[in-house]
Design an enzyme around this catalytic site. Sequence first.
Site, PDB file in Angstrom:
ATOM      1  N   HIS A 186      33.030  45.729  46.140  1.00 14.88           N
ATOM      2  CA  HIS A 186      33.122  46.984  45.066  1.00 14.88           C
ATOM      3  C   HIS A 186      34.676  47.436  45.415  1.00 14.88           C
ATOM      4  CE1 HIS A 186      29.134  48.301  43.631  1.00 14.88           C
ATOM      5  NE2 HIS A 186      29.694  47.988  43.127  1.00 14.88           N
ATOM      6  N   CYS A 187      35.727  46.510  46.325  1.00 14.22           N
ATOM      7  CA  CYS A 187      36.885  47.665  46.447  1.00 14.22           C
ATOM      8  C   CYS A 187      38.284  46.578  45.028  1.00 14.22           C
ATOM      9  CB  CYS A 187      37.592  47.330  48.366  1.00 14.22           C
ATOM     10  SG  CYS A 187      35.814  47.942  48.988  1.00 14.22           S
ATOM     11  N   ILE A 188      38.756  45.577  45.801  1.00 12.60           N
ATOM     12  CA  ILE A 188      39.365  45.379  44.797  1.00 12.60           C
ATOM     13  C   ILE A 188      39.148  45.547  42.883  1.00 12.60           C
ATOM     14  CG2 ILE A 188      40.972  43.552  44.208  1.00 12.60           C
ATOM     15  CD1 ILE A 188      40.616  45.038  47.288  1.00 12.60           C
TER      16      ILE A 188
ATOM     17  N   CYS B  38      37.520  47.297  41.597  1.00 16.40           N
ATOM     18  CA  CYS B  38      36.677  48.667  41.002  1.00 16.40           C
ATOM     19  C   CYS B  38      37.874  49.664  41.219  1.00 16.40           C
ATOM     20  CB  CYS B  38      35.588  48.864  41.831  1.00 16.40           C
ATOM     21  SG  CYS B  38      34.093  47.796  41.263  1.00 16.40           S
ATOM     22  N   ASP B  39      37.800  49.617  42.725  1.00 14.98           N
ATOM     23  CA  ASP B  39      38.704  50.579  43.363  1.00 14.98           C
ATOM     24  C   ASP B  39      40.147  50.702  42.330  1.00 14.98           C
ATOM     25  OD1 ASP B  39      36.937  50.926  45.002  1.00 14.98           O
ATOM     26  OD2 ASP B  39      38.664  50.657  46.736  1.00 14.98           O
TER      27      ASP B  39
END
Length: 447
Positions: free
Chosen positions: A290-292, A294-295
């Site tokens: 849920h980082c690269i 999405c952010d």
Amino acid sequence: MPVNTLPVTEGLRLGAAFETVPGPAAPAGPHAGAVAVVGLGYVGLPTALGLLAAGTEVIGIDVSAQRLAAVRAGNVDLLPSDLERLARFDNDPRFTLTDDPAALARARTVLVCVPTPVDQHLAPDLRALRAAAATVVEHAVPGQLLMLTSTTYVGTTRDLLTEPLTERGFTVGQDIFVAFSPERIDPGNADHTQDTTPRVVGGTGRQTIDRAVDVLSRTASSVYVLDSPEAAEMTKLWENTFRAVNIALANEFADNCRVLGLDPIPVIEAAATKPFGFMPFYPGPGVGGHCIPCDPHYLLWQLRAERVTSPLVEAAMNNIASRPHHVVRRVREALGERGKPLTGARILIVGMAYKPGVADLRESPALEIFDELARQGARVRFTDSMVRAAHVAGDIQESLLSPQTHAWDLVLVHTVHPGDDLTWLDDRDDILDATYRLDTVAAKETL
């Protein structure tokens, strides 16, 4: 284990950022006030365990009864060290697990650690964060420090905490305190634990910062202070967008290397010998978690509202989004080179998790790859030593325990967990290596 507290540098002023330096250890425990951790997922649970290890009373709050039951049973995906902590704190009176938001009123500090994914249109899905923030505001009591840690758009802390608290009659910075400190949990990576990783915090006013640093320094190696939540929110977006752009570049260069008949990994490692101006990033089948993936879309979404574009970031995110389709295309090509059509082909995906060492399927490229191959008529199965089952192609499919006993037209290696024995692949010539790292396999083809 306890860590040093980090006093804020003297002279905090607007527009200035200060790096704190380690100071003498200060006691932390129930007398210092309980910390409520809202959301006990991949960020919240390790955070709660770190605080417990530092001697802090913790109230763990989650809306999911299933998640709370899994935590109590120890059936959660954590580093071995955190699993040991979880077992050690079982039935510890300093560790409360509850789905009752009224427990928030008992806490001196509240940390919000809920997921902030994107929807199918790549727009921010703020439902969990909005609900958690609204609950925190509803149950806020004077004297509390409320701190968001979830990655989000610039201004979220103001919109979801500061303004609603003001509407409730609080004076933020005087009778209640608000800050933002982006999480820096790296699931499955024992080389980057909380107590060896610096934290960033943004808040307004000396009392807010002192309170935030006191809490964060219990589980962090150092704390870097910014003068506003907005600056800290942008810091997290910058960190992960930096990674996204460089991963997209690595994927593109890997494709260029294939065209030119080169293995990209030795080239990357050679470039990494330069002691300045280069940081190695590696290609792969796509990016999960849920980082690269999405952010950066939180930044792009916010900029679109301002009628502003960010072409480089947009191009990188398009590259990342299209990577699973690239993998499927290479599968079709590899089969075609062997005279086999994709329709009806027996394909095994090795590893469904989004990264090695975790059982985490969030945004895993393997899910999209599996679904697309199945839609095009392939007969797809998977094996994963850490993932028991996955919802793919409209159904629940279980991991194969003995994939070597089946006949395959192509084996796609997506994720290799530490300790996985893939020697059964050594004699095969039908392997498509999406990891680019199968050095022990003699006959392989990369993306």
